[in-house]
Motif scaffolding. Structure first.
Motif, PDB file in Angstrom:
ATOM      1  N   GLU A  15       0.958  -1.331   0.034  1.00 27.77           N
ATOM      2  CA  GLU A  15      -0.127  -0.012  -0.017  1.00 27.77           C
ATOM      3  C   GLU A  15       0.785   1.194  -0.007  1.00 27.77           C
ATOM      4  OE1 GLU A  15      -3.118   0.269   3.040  1.00 27.77           O
ATOM      5  OE2 GLU A  15      -3.467  -1.900   2.793  1.00 27.77           O
ATOM      6  N   VAL A  16       0.548   2.157  -0.790  1.00 27.73           N
ATOM      7  CA  VAL A  16       1.266   3.379  -0.776  1.00 27.73           C
ATOM      8  C   VAL A  16       0.456   4.322  -0.024  1.00 27.73           C
ATOM      9  CG1 VAL A  16       1.946   5.179  -2.433  1.00 27.73           C
ATOM     10  CG2 VAL A  16       2.099   3.112  -3.307  1.00 27.73           C
ATOM     11  N   LYS A  17       1.586   4.881   0.984  1.00 28.30           N
ATOM     12  CA  LYS A  17       0.848   5.783   2.093  1.00 28.30           C
ATOM     13  C   LYS A  17       0.996   7.215   1.382  1.00 28.30           C
ATOM     14  CE  LYS A  17       1.128   2.952   6.028  1.00 28.30           C
ATOM     15  NZ  LYS A  17       1.567   3.028   7.424  1.00 28.30           N
ATOM     16  N   VAL A  18      -0.020   7.852   1.241  1.00 27.10           N
ATOM     17  CA  VAL A  18       0.152   9.372   0.513  1.00 27.10           C
ATOM     18  C   VAL A  18       0.341  10.329   1.968  1.00 27.10           C
ATOM     19  CG1 VAL A  18      -1.110  11.223  -0.748  1.00 27.10           C
ATOM     20  CG2 VAL A  18      -1.290   8.501  -1.173  1.00 27.10           C
ATOM     21  N   ASP A  19       1.222  11.105   1.774  1.00 30.49           N
ATOM     22  CA  ASP A  19       1.212  12.274   2.627  1.00 30.49           C
ATOM     23  C   ASP A  19       0.430  13.345   2.140  1.00 30.49           C
ATOM     24  OD1 ASP A  19       1.955  13.811   4.637  1.00 30.49           O
ATOM     25  OD2 ASP A  19       4.292  14.377   4.102  1.00 30.49           O
ATOM     26  N   ASN A  20      -0.339  13.763   2.834  1.00 33.42           N
ATOM     27  CA  ASN A  20      -1.352  14.616   2.537  1.00 33.42           C
ATOM     28  C   ASN A  20      -1.222  15.992   3.218  1.00 33.42           C
ATOM     29  OD1 ASN A  20      -2.936  13.239   0.611  1.00 33.42           O
ATOM     30  ND2 ASN A  20      -4.335  12.481   2.112  1.00 33.42           N
ATOM     31  N   THR A  21      -0.068  16.119   4.040  1.00 31.47           N
ATOM     32  CA  THR A  21       0.277  17.409   4.981  1.00 31.47           C
ATOM     33  C   THR A  21       0.355  18.804   4.248  1.00 31.47           C
ATOM     34  OG1 THR A  21       1.467  15.631   6.526  1.00 31.47           O
ATOM     35  CG2 THR A  21       1.651  18.235   6.718  1.00 31.47           C
ATOM     36  N   PRO A  22       1.206  18.729   2.858  1.00 28.47           N
ATOM     37  CA  PRO A  22       1.134  19.833   2.039  1.00 28.47           C
ATOM     38  C   PRO A  22      -0.227  20.127   1.786  1.00 28.47           C
ATOM     39  CG  PRO A  22       2.816  18.363   1.336  1.00 28.47           C
ATOM     40  CD  PRO A  22       2.100  17.436   2.628  1.00 28.47           C
ATOM     41  N   LYS A  23      -1.079  19.288   1.206  1.00 26.74           N
ATOM     42  CA  LYS A  23      -2.268  19.510   0.964  1.00 26.74           C
ATOM     43  C   LYS A  23      -3.259  20.238   1.804  1.00 26.74           C
ATOM     44  CE  LYS A  23      -2.617  16.296  -3.094  1.00 26.74           C
ATOM     45  NZ  LYS A  23      -3.251  15.016  -3.698  1.00 26.74           N
ATOM     46  N   LEU A  24      -3.227  19.695   3.142  1.00 28.23           N
ATOM     47  CA  LEU A  24      -4.116  20.148   4.349  1.00 28.23           C
ATOM     48  C   LEU A  24      -3.487  21.390   4.859  1.00 28.23           C
ATOM     49  CD1 LEU A  24      -3.963  16.922   6.437  1.00 28.23           C
ATOM     50  CD2 LEU A  24      -5.869  17.748   5.183  1.00 28.23           C
ATOM     51  N   GLU A  25      -2.130  21.765   4.574  1.00 30.92           N
ATOM     52  CA  GLU A  25      -1.659  23.027   4.861  1.00 30.92           C
ATOM     53  C   GLU A  25      -1.974  23.979   4.255  1.00 30.92           C
ATOM     54  OE1 GLU A  25       2.504  22.637   4.995  1.00 30.92           O
ATOM     55  OE2 GLU A  25       2.548  21.758   7.071  1.00 30.92           O
ATOM     56  N   SER A  26      -2.344  23.793   2.609  1.00 29.83           N
ATOM     57  CA  SER A  26      -2.852  24.570   1.783  1.00 29.83           C
ATOM     58  C   SER A  26      -4.094  24.993   1.904  1.00 29.83           C
ATOM     59  CB  SER A  26      -2.648  24.081   0.169  1.00 29.83           C
ATOM     60  OG  SER A  26      -1.036  23.763   0.054  1.00 29.83           O
ATOM     61  N   ILE A  27      -5.102  23.834   2.292  1.00 32.33           N
ATOM     62  CA  ILE A  27      -6.326  24.132   2.285  1.00 32.33           C
ATOM     63  C   ILE A  27      -6.506  24.965   3.508  1.00 32.33           C
ATOM     64  CG2 ILE A  27      -8.547  22.910   3.105  1.00 32.33           C
ATOM     65  CD1 ILE A  27      -7.443  20.568   1.441  1.00 32.33           C
ATOM     66  N   GLY A  28      -5.615  24.799   4.787  1.00 37.34           N
ATOM     67  CA  GLY A  28      -5.901  25.573   6.067  1.00 37.34           C
ATOM     68  C   GLY A  28      -5.442  27.101   5.762  1.00 37.34           C
ATOM     69  N   GLN A  29      -4.464  27.206   4.789  1.00 42.18           N
ATOM     70  CA  GLN A  29      -4.250  28.649   4.427  1.00 42.18           C
ATOM     71  C   GLN A  29      -5.174  29.346   3.657  1.00 42.18           C
ATOM     72  OE1 GLN A  29      -0.463  28.327   2.375  1.00 42.18           O
ATOM     73  NE2 GLN A  29       0.865  28.056   4.228  1.00 42.18           N
ATOM     74  N   ALA A  30      -5.896  28.482   2.718  1.00 41.91           N
ATOM     75  CA  ALA A  30      -7.013  28.978   2.026  1.00 41.91           C
ATOM     76  C   ALA A  30      -8.005  29.529   2.737  1.00 41.91           C
ATOM     77  CB  ALA A  30      -7.384  27.972   0.749  1.00 41.91           C
ATOM     78  N   ILE A  31      -8.538  28.450   3.744  1.00 37.96           N
ATOM     79  CA  ILE A  31      -9.675  28.732   4.856  1.00 37.96           C
ATOM     80  C   ILE A  31      -9.299  29.867   5.707  1.00 37.96           C
ATOM     81  CG2 ILE A  31     -10.810  27.803   6.840  1.00 37.96           C
ATOM     82  CD1 ILE A  31     -10.430  25.192   5.660  1.00 37.96           C
ATOM     83  N   THR A  32      -8.071  30.313   5.984  1.00 41.94           N
ATOM     84  CA  THR A  32      -7.660  31.449   6.633  1.00 41.94           C
ATOM     85  C   THR A  32      -7.832  32.726   5.692  1.00 41.94           C
ATOM     86  OG1 THR A  32      -6.067  30.159   7.954  1.00 41.94           O
ATOM     87  CG2 THR A  32      -5.644  32.379   7.935  1.00 41.94           C
ATOM     88  N   ILE A  33      -7.496  32.384   4.496  1.00 36.99           N
ATOM     89  CA  ILE A  33      -7.631  33.652   3.640  1.00 36.99           C
ATOM     90  C   ILE A  33      -9.058  34.006   3.560  1.00 36.99           C
ATOM     91  CG2 ILE A  33      -7.428  34.530   1.367  1.00 36.99           C
ATOM     92  CD1 ILE A  33      -4.582  33.014   1.225  1.00 36.99           C
ATOM     93  N   ILE A  34      -9.775  32.975   3.175  1.00 35.49           N
ATOM     94  CA  ILE A  34     -11.170  33.231   3.129  1.00 35.49           C
ATOM     95  C   ILE A  34     -12.044  33.782   4.388  1.00 35.49           C
ATOM     96  CG2 ILE A  34     -13.334  31.867   2.710  1.00 35.49           C
ATOM     97  CD1 ILE A  34     -12.029  29.955   0.880  1.00 35.49           C
ATOM     98  N   LYS A  35     -11.615  33.271   5.411  1.00 36.15           N
ATOM     99  CA  LYS A  35     -12.202  33.938   6.831  1.00 36.15           C
ATOM    100  C   LYS A  35     -11.745  35.501   6.781  1.00 36.15           C
ATOM    101  CE  LYS A  35     -13.693  33.527  10.883  1.00 36.15           C
ATOM    102  NZ  LYS A  35     -15.195  33.895  11.148  1.00 36.15           N
ATOM    103  N   ARG A  36     -10.633  35.763   6.443  1.00 37.52           N
ATOM    104  CA  ARG A  36     -10.046  37.162   6.474  1.00 37.52           C
ATOM    105  C   ARG A  36     -10.973  38.022   5.488  1.00 37.52           C
ATOM    106  NH1 ARG A  36      -3.759  36.515   6.607  1.00 37.52           N
ATOM    107  NH2 ARG A  36      -3.490  35.793   8.789  1.00 37.52           N
ATOM    108  N   ILE A  37     -11.121  37.368   4.333  1.00 43.26           N
ATOM    109  CA  ILE A  37     -12.013  38.347   3.584  1.00 43.26           C
ATOM    110  C   ILE A  37     -13.644  38.350   3.828  1.00 43.26           C
ATOM    111  CG2 ILE A  37     -12.998  38.133   1.160  1.00 43.26           C
ATOM    112  CD1 ILE A  37     -10.395  36.493   0.069  1.00 43.26           C
ATOM    113  N   GLU A  38     -13.967  37.341   4.495  1.00 42.21           N
ATOM    114  CA  GLU A  38     -15.444  37.375   5.148  1.00 42.21           C
ATOM    115  C   GLU A  38     -15.340  38.288   6.369  1.00 42.21           C
ATOM    116  OE1 GLU A  38     -18.345  35.944   3.880  1.00 42.21           O
ATOM    117  OE2 GLU A  38     -17.002  35.241   2.207  1.00 42.21           O
ATOM    118  N   ASP A  39     -14.589  38.477   7.164  1.00 40.65           N
ATOM    119  CA  ASP A  39     -14.376  39.195   8.200  1.00 40.65           C
ATOM    120  C   ASP A  39     -14.213  40.563   7.625  1.00 40.65           C
ATOM    121  OD1 ASP A  39     -14.534  37.125  10.080  1.00 40.65           O
ATOM    122  OD2 ASP A  39     -12.385  37.156  10.370  1.00 40.65           O
TER     123      ASP A  39
END
Length: 122
Positions: free
Chosen positions: A81-105
């Motif tokens: 089984e190939v274990k996929v490291d999704n940490t970079p994707k999750l960090e990118s998603i977290g940054q995107a959520i932070t940016i969206i939250k700032r825009i909404e605020d």
């Protein structure tokens, strides 16, 4: 043979060899072992009934060996089984959520300030 990863040509030739040689060799070994047991254990009369427990033990041993061989083959041909490291994707998603939250605020703050100015003008 059906589960071992071989090419179609090798699989066909291998199956033919196993079918022909395996069947003939299996019957020959089975009858030879049975004759040997009748000769050694059958007693003076050469009764196969006296050999039944020994034949049963041979049968159980053959099943155990077959099961072990299948287990070994299963381990050899399992794809890891190939274990996929999704940490970079999750960090990118977290940054995107932070940016969206700032825009909404910022939009929310702008609306509040805009409503306050309109009321002051009246």
């Amino acid at each position: 043979m059906a589960y071992i990863p071989l090419g179609p040509d090798a699989k066909t030739k291998g199956k033919a060899a196993v079918d022909v040689l395996g069947a003939r060799l299996g019957r020959s070994m089975g009858s030879a072992s049975q004759q040997l047991l009748v000769f050694l254990v059958g007693g003076a009369s050469g009764s196969i009934v006296n050999c039944t427990p020994y034949i049963g033990a041979c049968y159980v041993t053959a099943i155990a060996m077959w099961s072990k061989a299948v287990g070994t083959l299963g381990k050899l041909f399992v794809t890891p089984e190939v274990k996929v490291d999704n940490t970079p994707k999750l960090e990118s998603i977290g940054q995107a959520i932070t940016i969206i939250k700032r825009i909404e605020d910022a939009k929310s703050e702008k609306r509040k300030n805009g409503n306050g100015k309109k009321q002051a003008k009246k």
